[in-house]
Motif scaffolding. Structure first.
Motif, PDB file in Angstrom:
ATOM      1  N   SER A   1       0.829  -1.207   0.000  1.00 56.82           N
ATOM      2  CA  SER A   1       0.000   0.000   0.000  1.00 56.82           C
ATOM      3  C   SER A   1       0.859   1.250   0.000  1.00 56.82           C
ATOM      4  O   SER A   1       1.910   1.301   0.619  1.00 56.82           O
ATOM      5  N   ASP A   2       0.363   2.272  -0.698  1.00 58.36           N
ATOM      6  CA  ASP A   2       1.020   3.576  -0.656  1.00 58.36           C
ATOM      7  C   ASP A   2       0.107   4.620  -0.006  1.00 58.36           C
ATOM      8  O   ASP A   2       0.352   5.813  -0.089  1.00 58.36           O
ATOM      9  N   ALA A   3      -0.983   4.148   0.632  1.00 63.06           N
ATOM     10  CA  ALA A   3      -1.935   5.060   1.269  1.00 63.06           C
ATOM     11  C   ALA A   3      -1.975   4.883   2.791  1.00 63.06           C
ATOM     12  O   ALA A   3      -2.880   5.365   3.462  1.00 63.06           O
ATOM     13  N   GLU A   4      -0.961   4.197   3.329  1.00 64.71           N
ATOM     14  CA  GLU A   4      -0.912   3.937   4.766  1.00 64.71           C
ATOM     15  C   GLU A   4      -0.693   5.218   5.560  1.00 64.71           C
ATOM     16  O   GLU A   4       0.120   6.066   5.190  1.00 64.71           O
ATOM     17  N   GLN A   5      -1.417   5.338   6.661  1.00 59.22           N
ATOM     18  CA  GLN A   5      -1.257   6.461   7.583  1.00 59.22           C
ATOM     19  C   GLN A   5      -1.161   5.919   9.003  1.00 59.22           C
ATOM     20  O   GLN A   5      -1.837   4.951   9.344  1.00 59.22           O
ATOM     21  N   CYS A   6      -0.337   6.545   9.846  1.00 52.09           N
ATOM     22  CA  CYS A   6      -0.136   6.063  11.210  1.00 52.09           C
ATOM     23  C   CYS A   6      -0.414   7.187  12.208  1.00 52.09           C
ATOM     24  O   CYS A   6      -0.084   8.353  11.954  1.00 52.09           O
ATOM     25  N   PHE A   7      -1.006   6.794  13.344  1.00 53.20           N
ATOM     26  CA  PHE A   7      -1.434   7.779  14.327  1.00 53.20           C
ATOM     27  C   PHE A   7      -1.236   7.246  15.747  1.00 53.20           C
ATOM     28  O   PHE A   7      -1.224   6.035  15.977  1.00 53.20           O
ATOM     29  N   VAL A   8      -1.113   8.168  16.676  1.00 59.11           N
ATOM     30  CA  VAL A   8      -1.254   7.851  18.096  1.00 59.11           C
ATOM     31  C   VAL A   8      -2.648   8.310  18.497  1.00 59.11           C
ATOM     32  O   VAL A   8      -3.010   9.474  18.280  1.00 59.11           O
ATOM     33  N   ILE A   9      -3.413   7.393  19.058  1.00 59.61           N
ATOM     34  CA  ILE A   9      -4.778   7.724  19.461  1.00 59.61           C
ATOM     35  C   ILE A   9      -4.945   7.390  20.949  1.00 59.61           C
ATOM     36  O   ILE A   9      -4.138   6.661  21.539  1.00 59.61           O
ATOM     37  N   LYS A  10      -5.995   7.882  21.546  1.00 59.62           N
ATOM     38  CA  LYS A  10      -6.337   7.520  22.920  1.00 59.62           C
ATOM     39  C   LYS A  10      -7.524   6.571  22.891  1.00 59.62           C
ATOM     40  O   LYS A  10      -8.534   6.844  22.243  1.00 59.62           O
ATOM     41  N   ASP A  11      -7.373   5.441  23.584  1.00 54.19           N
ATOM     42  CA  ASP A  11      -8.461   4.465  23.600  1.00 54.19           C
ATOM     43  C   ASP A  11      -9.518   4.842  24.637  1.00 54.19           C
ATOM     44  O   ASP A  11      -9.431   5.900  25.283  1.00 54.19           O
ATOM     45  N   ALA A  12     -10.499   3.974  24.835  1.00 50.97           N
ATOM     46  CA  ALA A  12     -11.620   4.273  25.730  1.00 50.97           C
ATOM     47  C   ALA A  12     -11.163   4.471  27.174  1.00 50.97           C
ATOM     48  O   ALA A  12     -11.833   5.159  27.945  1.00 50.97           O
ATOM     49  N   GLY A  13     -10.040   3.877  27.545  1.00 51.09           N
ATOM     50  CA  GLY A  13      -9.526   4.031  28.901  1.00 51.09           C
ATOM     51  C   GLY A  13      -8.545   5.178  29.063  1.00 51.09           C
ATOM     52  O   GLY A  13      -7.997   5.376  30.145  1.00 51.09           O
ATOM     53  N   ALA A  38      -5.622   5.454  27.403  1.00 51.07           N
ATOM     54  CA  ALA A  38      -4.248   5.056  27.086  1.00 51.07           C
ATOM     55  C   ALA A  38      -3.907   5.411  25.645  1.00 51.07           C
ATOM     56  O   ALA A  38      -4.765   5.339  24.757  1.00 51.07           O
ATOM     57  N   GLU A  39      -2.632   5.787  25.418  1.00 45.75           N
ATOM     58  CA  GLU A  39      -2.180   6.081  24.063  1.00 45.75           C
ATOM     59  C   GLU A  39      -1.797   4.784  23.355  1.00 45.75           C
ATOM     60  O   GLU A  39      -1.092   3.947  23.906  1.00 45.75           O
ATOM     61  N   ARG A  40      -2.276   4.636  22.138  1.00 47.48           N
ATOM     62  CA  ARG A  40      -1.995   3.447  21.337  1.00 47.48           C
ATOM     63  C   ARG A  40      -1.731   3.864  19.896  1.00 47.48           C
ATOM     64  O   ARG A  40      -2.206   4.900  19.449  1.00 47.48           O
ATOM     65  N   ARG A  41      -0.966   3.053  19.191  1.00 47.02           N
ATOM     66  CA  ARG A  41      -0.568   3.365  17.818  1.00 47.02           C
ATOM     67  C   ARG A  41      -1.394   2.545  16.833  1.00 47.02           C
ATOM     68  O   ARG A  41      -1.453   1.319  16.936  1.00 47.02           O
ATOM     69  N   LEU A  42      -2.007   3.239  15.897  1.00 47.15           N
ATOM     70  CA  LEU A  42      -2.813   2.578  14.869  1.00 47.15           C
ATOM     71  C   LEU A  42      -2.374   3.015  13.487  1.00 47.15           C
ATOM     72  O   LEU A  42      -1.972   4.172  13.287  1.00 47.15           O
ATOM     73  N   ALA A  43      -2.491   2.093  12.551  1.00 45.50           N
ATOM     74  CA  ALA A  43      -2.233   2.380  11.134  1.00 45.50           C
ATOM     75  C   ALA A  43      -3.446   1.957  10.323  1.00 45.50           C
ATOM     76  O   ALA A  43      -4.050   0.922  10.587  1.00 45.50           O
ATOM     77  N   TRP A  44      -3.797   2.794   9.370  1.00 41.90           N
ATOM     78  CA  TRP A  44      -4.876   2.443   8.437  1.00 41.90           C
ATOM     79  C   TRP A  44      -4.667   3.222   7.129  1.00 41.90           C
ATOM     80  O   TRP A  44      -3.847   4.139   7.060  1.00 41.90           O
ATOM     81  N   GLU A  45      -5.375   2.846   6.114  1.00 39.64           N
ATOM     82  CA  GLU A  45      -5.251   3.510   4.815  1.00 39.64           C
ATOM     83  C   GLU A  45      -6.219   4.683   4.726  1.00 39.64           C
ATOM     84  O   GLU A  45      -7.360   4.613   5.209  1.00 39.64           O
ATOM     85  N   GLY A  46      -5.767   5.752   4.091  1.00 40.72           N
ATOM     86  CA  GLY A  46      -6.617   6.895   3.870  1.00 40.72           C
ATOM     87  C   GLY A  46      -7.696   6.597   2.844  1.00 40.72           C
ATOM     88  O   GLY A  46      -7.620   5.573   2.130  1.00 40.72           O
ATOM     89  N   PRO A  47      -8.719   7.420   2.760  1.00 40.97           N
ATOM     90  CA  PRO A  47      -9.817   7.176   1.808  1.00 40.97           C
ATOM     91  C   PRO A  47      -9.334   7.250   0.365  1.00 40.97           C
ATOM     92  O   PRO A  47      -8.409   7.986   0.038  1.00 40.97           O
ATOM     93  N   CYS A  48      -9.969   6.459  -0.463  1.00 38.64           N
ATOM     94  CA  CYS A  48      -9.637   6.479  -1.886  1.00 38.64           C
ATOM     95  C   CYS A  48     -10.182   7.744  -2.521  1.00 38.64           C
ATOM     96  O   CYS A  48     -11.343   8.105  -2.314  1.00 38.64           O
ATOM     97  N   THR A  49      -9.348   8.443  -3.268  1.00 39.57           N
ATOM     98  CA  THR A  49      -9.786   9.692  -3.917  1.00 39.57           C
ATOM     99  C   THR A  49      -9.489   9.659  -5.413  1.00 39.57           C
ATOM    100  O   THR A  49      -8.693   8.841  -5.881  1.00 39.57           O
TER     101      THR A  49
END
Length: 206
Positions: free
Chosen positions: A181-193, A195-206
């Protein structure tokens, strides 16, 4: 007159008395018959049939525009082409035709921890333990849902905003799930509790 009983007559009388005498051997007692109103043994109740699974109408990318799949409800189109809307009861993680959007949690060393699938174009709204939360808002399906790494889906009640609103973008490590993939994006997010966690997902197709 001679009133003595002749010997033969006496013998006959004694033989008749002996024949009518009760036997010294008692007859066995008869087994009582079961009462006519005895209730039969209770039978176990049949097991209840499992409840049918809920069915959702989600969008996914597809490996081809195969139009004969019985799950197809409709077709949509975006900047990347046509995509099917299909009836499913879970996220199809290993489907020969459908391709869900991948979301990956990784650690500070860039090692993948958990991978989820979600419908194409759905908006990530939270992470509660190992349950990824997303929202779908189109003409085929609306609402908030949670899924786990097995692909199970459950409707939830949530007014949470998109994770994009609070996530902090970071550089992406080399994750196997997004090697093509060339549309991967990575973030630090806060979960329901919180805590900071790292997630990666692809951006929307444009």
């Amino acid at each position: 007159m001679n009133r003595s009983i002749p010997a033969m007559t006496l013998c006959l009388v004694l033989a008749a008395c002996k024949a009518g005498a009760p036997s010294d051997t008692a007859a066995p007692a008869a087994t009582p018959a079961p009462a006519a109103n005895t209730a039969p043994a209770a039978q176990p109740a049949p097991a209840a049939a499992p409840a049918p699974k809920a069915v959702y109408q989600f969008s996914f990318a597809a490996k081809s525009e195969e139009s004969k799949d019985p799950r197809i409800v409709d077709w949509g189109e975006d900047g990347c082409g046509r995509y099917p809307i299909v009836k499913v009861d879970s996220i199809p993680l290993s489907d020969p035709w459908l391709l869900p959007d991948s979301v990956v949690e990784f650690d500070a060393k860039g090692q993948e921890l958990t991978r989820w699938g979600k419908p194409m174009g759905s908006d990530l709204i939270g992470l509660d333990g190992q349950r990824l939360q997303f929202r779908v808002d189109d003409k085929w399906q609306r609402g908030a849902f949670a899924t786990d790494a097995s692909g199970a889906v459950e409707p939830i009640t949530s007014q949470a905003a998109s994770l994009y609103d609070t996530a902090k973008m970071i550089d992406c490590p080399k994750l196997p799930s997004f090697a093509q993939s060339d549309a991967e994006q990575c973030f630090v997010i806060k979960d329901a509790g919180g805590a900071e966690r790292r997630l990666a997902w692809e951006g929307p197709c444009t």
